[in-house]
Design a protein around this motif. Structure first.
Motif, short mmCIF file in Angstrom:
data_model
loop_
_atom_site.label_atom_id
_atom_site.label_comp_id
_atom_site.label_asym_id
_atom_site.label_seq_id
_atom_site.Cartn_x
_atom_site.Cartn_y
_atom_site.Cartn_z
N GLY A 163 104.27 -22.15 -9.24
CA GLY A 163 104.77 -23.08 -10.25
C GLY A 163 104.73 -24.51 -9.74
N PRO A 164 105.43 -25.42 -10.42
CA PRO A 164 106.24 -25.20 -11.63
C PRO A 164 105.39 -25.13 -12.88
N HIS A 165 106.07 -24.86 -14.01
CA HIS A 165 105.39 -24.78 -15.29
C HIS A 165 106.15 -25.55 -16.35
N LEU A 166 105.52 -25.68 -17.51
CA LEU A 166 106.18 -26.27 -18.66
C LEU A 166 107.36 -25.40 -19.09
N PRO A 167 108.28 -25.95 -19.88
CA PRO A 167 109.35 -25.09 -20.39
C PRO A 167 108.83 -23.98 -21.29
N THR A 168 107.89 -24.32 -22.22
CA THR A 168 107.32 -23.31 -23.11
C THR A 168 105.86 -23.62 -23.35
N THR A 169 105.16 -22.63 -23.89
CA THR A 169 103.74 -22.82 -24.20
C THR A 169 103.54 -23.87 -25.30
N VAL B 5 109.21 -35.49 -20.81
CA VAL B 5 109.59 -35.13 -19.44
C VAL B 5 109.56 -33.62 -19.37
N ILE B 6 108.61 -33.08 -18.59
CA ILE B 6 108.37 -31.63 -18.63
C ILE B 6 108.72 -30.92 -17.32
N ALA B 7 109.07 -31.68 -16.30
CA ALA B 7 109.45 -31.08 -15.02
C ALA B 7 110.22 -32.13 -14.22
N THR C 220 124.33 -27.19 -13.11
CA THR C 220 123.51 -28.11 -13.91
C THR C 220 122.04 -27.95 -13.54
N THR C 221 121.22 -27.90 -14.56
CA THR C 221 119.78 -27.82 -14.30
C THR C 221 119.19 -29.22 -14.15
N ALA C 222 118.00 -29.28 -13.57
CA ALA C 222 117.31 -30.57 -13.46
C ALA C 222 117.06 -31.16 -14.83
N GLY C 223 116.73 -30.30 -15.79
CA GLY C 223 116.49 -30.77 -17.14
C GLY C 223 117.73 -31.37 -17.76
N ASP D 175 110.66 -26.75 -11.91
CA ASP D 175 110.87 -26.52 -13.33
C ASP D 175 112.14 -27.23 -13.78
N LEU D 176 112.22 -27.52 -15.07
CA LEU D 176 113.44 -28.12 -15.60
C LEU D 176 114.62 -27.18 -15.49
N GLU D 177 114.38 -25.86 -15.39
CA GLU D 177 115.47 -24.89 -15.27
C GLU D 177 116.02 -24.78 -13.85
N TYR D 178 115.42 -25.50 -12.91
CA TYR D 178 115.91 -25.48 -11.53
C TYR D 178 117.35 -25.99 -11.50
N GLN D 179 118.26 -25.24 -10.84
CA GLN D 179 119.66 -25.66 -10.72
C GLN D 179 119.81 -26.58 -9.51
#
Length: 658
Positions: free
Chosen positions: A200-206, A35-37, A22-25, A46-50
């Motif tokens: 990082g971290p960064h936004l999911p997308t630009t 919610v961006i991070a 599961t990712t943080a997002g 990042d939201l993609e962090y597991q």
């Protein structure tokens, strides 16, 4: 070998069970826009962090301070990508978020022009619209060097891994532990569009960058050192909504109107002759009046509070600052030594060592304490040229300095009284919204003295600050090398915060100078020492006031408090009589006898931000009156001269704004 299929994490203060992977997002059910991070174990991710077993996961919203920093950091990456696409030879420096925006440094052959910034911003908007995905991947040092072989500044940062400090922004790029690169990936194909070394971290997308604007460009030395190459820095701003950005841009417009450097020239207050050198202002007669009013006020208030005034020279043997401890810890901020009669001398950057010598000049008794020594002392500090800014950051300044010597038993009450005194003075100058900052020591080796002394001094300051009822913000590591301090942070008319008065408690200098007093029991004791600068410096405080009031100083500080404006030459004598009565009451008044028409005289007085205009025509002369006009345009006609004089005098004495 078994695999873990479920994990226990803490979410919204309660324990949750989630599938492995599961990712943080996903755990936060984040939309990636508001919610961006995530904050995991106190660290932004990042939201993609597991998530892992036992993680405490919290949302980071784009409108929060932390969320804005992440968004602005992502905007800096988008800008750097746009620059390298438009200027392929550009080499990357660093690109951190800063207050209200971001910047990125580039090594380019020619400085960026305003047209270049327009092209870069246009390309940024195209990248944002594409919705490129920020993707994090760990790399080894060797792989990072191979991938970034064409980026000499990034290679230098890799070599600094683990030792890069926040002073040069390098910690945005690398840190202790593993290196990471962020790839900007095409939203559809997943192909690599650009990459950068980054923690990082960064936004999911630009696409999650709602509003941004490039502001300006200028030179900046690599890692802040004049010994390094000069790069080109582009500044931008980014916000969570267009409304917020518009609000900020309007704020900047207002701040520009209030710029004390611009107003100082328009109002003929001060200037910065290049023949003198950077950071060395001169005050013109009108600026001199404001300074004198400030000094006279402070001398009176300090005399009422039991201060005694002293005076010390502008230079001294360098050895004095070795004794005080300043030379090893503060030497870079001093002007270089010069030799005189075979001895090294320096212009003084502070007054406290000389005040210590005054205390030590003869025996002292506990009956003399608290001993409050005050001085309007001129000091000189070798500020770097890049940070010199008008009156608010100068190299030559006058401090309303004071040093108070107390017994340990007296010091807490003295600090409370002093803090109350400081706030009272600032309110008289029209500032009313404050909070306090308590600067303490950390584990750095830049601090001297025993930890027990620091603990006692810190507790005394904290107690006084807490009892003031003002908000208190901690500033670990921000203390002077010899002791902790309270800083009064004041908000101006447009909401900016300025650090003004400081109160420092010092147990170290009295020991280094061997300061003693005879206690009631006949023993010799070492006093505590309180450093106090109320204005900070007269120059800086005056600059803050000019911006706070947008140049329209309250009557008591206005260089010209009243101007008489005759409708024709026939009415000059009448206004000269009024002016004489005002001067007898201590009011600064002029009569405009120029050949300009009355309306132009009024406009000139408004441009000079003079508080009161007294107009006179035939009717006023006949009635022994004036037409009383305020600088906001309001006017009262047929005001008796005596009443007009009384109103002006009351406004001046009350220190109120009109």
């Amino acid at each position: 070998m078994s695999t873990v299929s479920e994990l226990r994490i803490t979410l919204d203060g309660s324990e949750r069970v989630v599938p492995a992977g599961t990712t943080a997002g996903q755990a936060l059910e984040a939309d990636g826009r508001s919610v961006i991070a995530a904050r995991v174990g106190g660290e932004p991710r990042d939201l993609e962090y597991q998530v892992r077993e036992g993680d405490v996961v919290e949302p980071i919203e784009i409108s929060s301070m932390e969320g804005r920093a992440i968004m602005r950091h992502s905007a800096a990456h988008v800008m750097a990508q746009a620059v390298q696409e438009l200027f392929p030879e550009a080499k990357l420096g660093i690109g951190p978020p800063v207050e209200n925006g971001f910047y990125y440094d580039f090594d380019v052959a020619e400085p960026f022009t305003p047209d270049d910034l327009k092209r870069i911003e246009k390309r940024m908007r195209e990248i944002v619209k594409q919705g490129q995905r920020f993707s994090r991947r760990p790399v080894s040092d060797d792989d990072a060097r191979e991938e970034l072989a064409g980026e000499p500044y990034k290679l230098e940062l890799i070599g600094l891994k683990g030792s890069a400090g926040s002073d040069d922004g390098a910690d945005v790029e690398v840190g202790a532990g593993e290196l990471t690169i962020y790839d900007n990936l095409d939203a559809k194909s997943g192909d690599l569009r650009w990459k950068d070394l980054c923690r990082g971290p960064h936004l999911p997308t630009t696409r999650v960058i709602p509003a941004f604007k490039l502001m300006r460009s200028g030179g900046a030395y690599w890692r802040g050192s004049e010994k390094n190459p000069q790069l080109q820095r582009i500044y931008g701003t980014a916000w969570e909504s267009r409304d917020k950005q518009d609000e900020y841009l309007k704020f900047l417009e207002e701040a520009e109107k209030r710029d004390h450097r611009k107003l100082g020239a328009e109002l003929d207050l001060f200037s910065f002759p290049p023949e003198l050198g950077s950071g060395l202002p001169v005050f013109h007669p009108k600026g001199g009046i404001i300074r004198k009013e400030m000094e006279d006020y402070m001398r009176r208030r300090q005399a009422e509070a039991g201060y005694e005034f002293v005076n010390t020279p502008h230079l001294t043997k360098s050895s004095l600052f070795e004794l005080s401890g300043h030379l090893p810890y503060y030497g870079d901020d001093m002007f270089p030594a010069f030799e005189l009669d075979g001895v090294d001398y320096r212009v003084k950057p502070m007054n406290c060592p000389m005040h210590n010598l005054i205390f030590r000049a003869r025996g002292r008794s506990y009956r003399e304490l608290p001993l409050r020594l005050g001085e309007f002392g001129s000091v000189y500090r070798f500020e770097k040229s890049g940070v010199v800014h008008g009156l608010t950051r100068v190299r030559g300044m006058t401090q309303d300095d004071a040093h108070i010597y107390t017994t340990k038993e007296q010091m807490t009450d003295e600090i409370k009284s002093l803090l109350s005194f400081v706030l009272s003075v600032l309110r008289d100058f029209g500032l009313s919204e404050f909070y306090l900052e308590l600067s303490t020591r950390d584990d750095s080796d830049k601090f001297i003295g025993e930890q027990a002394d620091w603990d006692e001094a810190t507790e005394a300051l904290r107690h006084a600050a807490t009892e003031s009822g003002l908000d208190l913000v901690d500033d670990p590591g921000g203390a002077a090398f010899y002791g902790p301090k309270i800083s009064v942070q004041a908000k101006d008319a447009i909401g900016r915060t300025w650090q003004l008065s400081t109160i420092q408690l010092d147990f170290n200098q009295p020991k280094r100078f061997g300061l003693e007093y005879q206690a009631a029991d006949g023993s010799r004791q070492t006093p505590a020492m309180i450093h106090r600068a109320l204005f900070g410096s007269i120059e800086r405080f005056l600059g803050v006031l000019v911006e706070h009031y947008a140049g329209a100083m309250p009557p008591w500080l206005s260089p010209v408090q009243v101007v008489g404006i005759p409708i024709s030459d026939d009415h000059v004598a009448h206004l000269e009589k009024v002016a004489a009565g005002l001067r007898e009451r201590g009011v600064r008044v002029e009569v405009d006898t120029s050949s300009d028409r009355m309306q132009k005289k009024i406009r000139n007085a408004q441009k000079q931000k003079i508080p009161f205009m007294l107009l006179a025509g035939d009717d006023d002369v006949a009635k022994d009156a004036v037409s009383f006009r305020y600088r906001n345009g309001e006017q009262k006609n047929g005001v008796a001269i005596e009443d007009a004089v009384d109103e002006v005098v009351k406004a001046v004495e009350a220190r109120v704004q009109v």
